[in-house]
Write a protein that holds these residues in place. Structure first.
Motif, PDB file in Angstrom:
ATOM      1  N   UNK A   1     -21.783  16.618  -0.748  1.00 19.16           N
ATOM      2  CA  UNK A   1     -20.584  16.177  -0.029  1.00 19.16           C
ATOM      3  C   UNK A   1     -19.449  15.866  -1.008  1.00 19.16           C
ATOM      4  N   UNK A   2     -19.769  15.263  -2.145  1.00 15.39           N
ATOM      5  CA  UNK A   2     -18.752  14.957  -3.162  1.00 15.39           C
ATOM      6  C   UNK A   2     -18.092  16.246  -3.644  1.00 15.39           C
ATOM      7  N   UNK A   3     -18.920  17.231  -4.017  1.00 18.67           N
ATOM      8  CA  UNK A   3     -18.342  18.459  -4.568  1.00 18.67           C
ATOM      9  C   UNK A   3     -17.603  19.274  -3.501  1.00 18.67           C
ATOM     10  N   UNK A   4     -18.064  19.258  -2.276  1.00 18.20           N
ATOM     11  CA  UNK A   4     -17.310  19.950  -1.217  1.00 18.20           C
ATOM     12  C   UNK A   4     -15.978  19.250  -0.972  1.00 18.20           C
ATOM     13  N   UNK A   5     -15.937  17.934  -1.083  1.00 19.03           N
ATOM     14  CA  UNK A   5     -14.680  17.182  -0.933  1.00 19.03           C
ATOM     15  C   UNK A   5     -13.690  17.591  -2.018  1.00 19.03           C
ATOM     16  N   UNK A   6     -14.178  17.742  -3.223  1.00 18.38           N
ATOM     17  CA  UNK A   6     -13.318  18.102  -4.356  1.00 18.38           C
ATOM     18  C   UNK A   6     -12.885  19.572  -4.281  1.00 18.38           C
ATOM     19  N   UNK A   7     -13.810  20.459  -3.944  1.00 21.79           N
ATOM     20  CA  UNK A   7     -13.559  21.906  -4.036  1.00 21.79           C
ATOM     21  C   UNK A   7     -12.940  22.520  -2.783  1.00 21.79           C
ATOM     22  N   UNK A   8     -13.105  21.874  -1.625  1.00 21.13           N
ATOM     23  CA  UNK A   8     -12.569  22.410  -0.355  1.00 21.13           C
ATOM     24  C   UNK A   8     -11.634  21.346   0.232  1.00 21.13           C
ATOM     25  N   UNK A   9     -10.410  21.249  -0.314  1.00 24.45           N
ATOM     26  CA  UNK A   9      -9.527  20.132   0.009  1.00 24.45           C
ATOM     27  C   UNK A   9      -9.045  20.049   1.462  1.00 24.45           C
ATOM     28  N   UNK A  10      -9.107  21.137   2.213  1.00 25.83           N
ATOM     29  CA  UNK A  10      -8.619  21.046   3.597  1.00 25.83           C
ATOM     30  C   UNK A  10      -9.738  20.822   4.608  1.00 25.83           C
ATOM     31  N   UNK A  11     -10.966  20.615   4.132  1.00 29.60           N
ATOM     32  CA  UNK A  11     -12.067  20.288   5.056  1.00 29.60           C
ATOM     33  C   UNK A  11     -11.839  18.872   5.590  1.00 29.60           C
ATOM     34  N   UNK A  12     -12.173  18.673   6.857  1.00 27.71           N
ATOM     35  CA  UNK A  12     -11.975  17.359   7.481  1.00 27.71           C
ATOM     36  C   UNK A  12     -13.253  16.533   7.523  1.00 27.71           C
ATOM     37  N   UNK A  13     -14.376  17.163   7.203  1.00 28.09           N
ATOM     38  CA  UNK A  13     -15.651  16.466   7.190  1.00 28.09           C
ATOM     39  C   UNK A  13     -16.727  17.399   6.683  1.00 28.09           C
ATOM     40  N   UNK A  14     -17.954  16.868   6.566  1.00 26.05           N
ATOM     41  CA  UNK A  14     -19.066  17.616   6.000  1.00 26.05           C
ATOM     42  C   UNK A  14     -20.323  17.211   6.744  1.00 26.05           C
ATOM     43  N   UNK A  15     -21.168  18.177   7.043  1.00 29.70           N
ATOM     44  CA  UNK A  15     -22.400  17.890   7.771  1.00 29.70           C
ATOM     45  C   UNK A  15     -23.528  18.709   7.159  1.00 29.70           C
ATOM     46  N   UNK A  16     -24.665  18.044   6.937  1.00 32.39           N
ATOM     47  CA  UNK A  16     -25.833  18.693   6.342  1.00 32.39           C
ATOM     48  C   UNK A  16     -27.040  18.406   7.217  1.00 32.39           C
ATOM     49  N   UNK A  17     -27.909  19.391   7.328  1.00 29.76           N
ATOM     50  CA  UNK A  17     -29.119  19.205   8.124  1.00 29.76           C
ATOM     51  C   UNK A  17     -30.298  19.893   7.441  1.00 29.76           C
ATOM     52  N   UNK A  18     -31.408  19.152   7.322  1.00 29.22           N
ATOM     53  CA  UNK A  18     -32.674  19.689   6.847  1.00 29.22           C
ATOM     54  C   UNK A  18     -33.738  19.173   7.798  1.00 29.22           C
ATOM     55  N   UNK A  19     -34.495  20.093   8.398  1.00 28.63           N
ATOM     56  CA  UNK A  19     -35.535  19.712   9.336  1.00 28.63           C
ATOM     57  C   UNK A  19     -34.894  18.848  10.429  1.00 28.63           C
TER      58      UNK A  19
END
Length: 199
Positions: free
Chosen positions: A114-132
């Motif tokens: 989430x940290x790196x996506x925040x830094x690298x994709x500046x116009x994203x409004x949020x982040x969601x991850x799912x495992x199992x």
């Protein structure tokens, strides 16, 4: 007699080569961890727009657990990343063993990614991850606050579209990011307000 000795030496060498070949072919691909991430590869994708599917996918694949990446949904400017198994990848048991190893891998990877996506994709409004059945979602504001509090004040989204500024921010702070993610106290505090939920 000398002929037999040469014959057995050649036969022994052939058997050894075959065994080495079989071992090499059967060894499983190592799944990327925080310690083995190629930060240079991540920096190459600085200033990615959330609508740039191929670059966002390249970032996700380069992050920890990227070898278990299954699918992504980029609707509503919120990358929703699903980890799992697919044909030709790790088995479900191997995938689950990686993520649920009892060593905080799930929490650390979710936060790091989430940290790196925040830094690298500046116009994203949020982040969601799912495992199992485990899911984690954070808004950009929550991630910006975490980074600015625990690493260094994050440049504005507009500034992060400047590749050089973003790459410099990463160079200056990659060790601080790792330290924040590895800190049990920091993670506990963060996940209290932005929890991982079972579904």
């Amino acid at each position: 007699m000398e002929f037999f000795i040469k014959y057995f030496k050649v036969l022994f060498c052939l058997i050894l080569l075959i065994l080495v070949g079989i071992t090499g072919c059967s060894s499983k691909e190592e799944v990327t961890s925080i310690n083995t991430v190629d930060v240079k590869e991540l920096k190459d994708h600085s200033g990615t727009y959330v609508g740039d599917n191929s670059n966002v996918v390249a970032i996700v694949r380069a992050l920890p657990g990227g070898e278990t990446f299954k699918e992504i949904d980029l609707h509503n400017k919120t990358p929703k990343i699903m980890y799992g198994t697919k044909e030709g990848s790790l088995s479900e048991d191997e995938m689950l063993k990686y993520w649920f190893d009892g060593k905080n891998t799930l929490e650390e990877n979710f936060l790091y990614n989430a940290i790196y996506l925040t830094i690298l994709v500046p116009n994203a409004e949020g982040y969601s991850f799912r495992v199992d059945n485990q899911k984690f979602s954070a808004s950009r504001e929550e991630m910006e606050q975490f980074i600015s509090t625990n690493v260094q004040t994050l440049p504005s989204s507009n500034e992060l579209f400047d590749k050089e500024k973003t790459q410099q921010f990463i160079d200056d702070n990659k060790e601080k990011i790792n330290k924040a993610v590895k800190s049990s106290d920091t993670r506990t505090h963060f996940f209290k307000s932005v929890p991982i939920v079972k579904e």
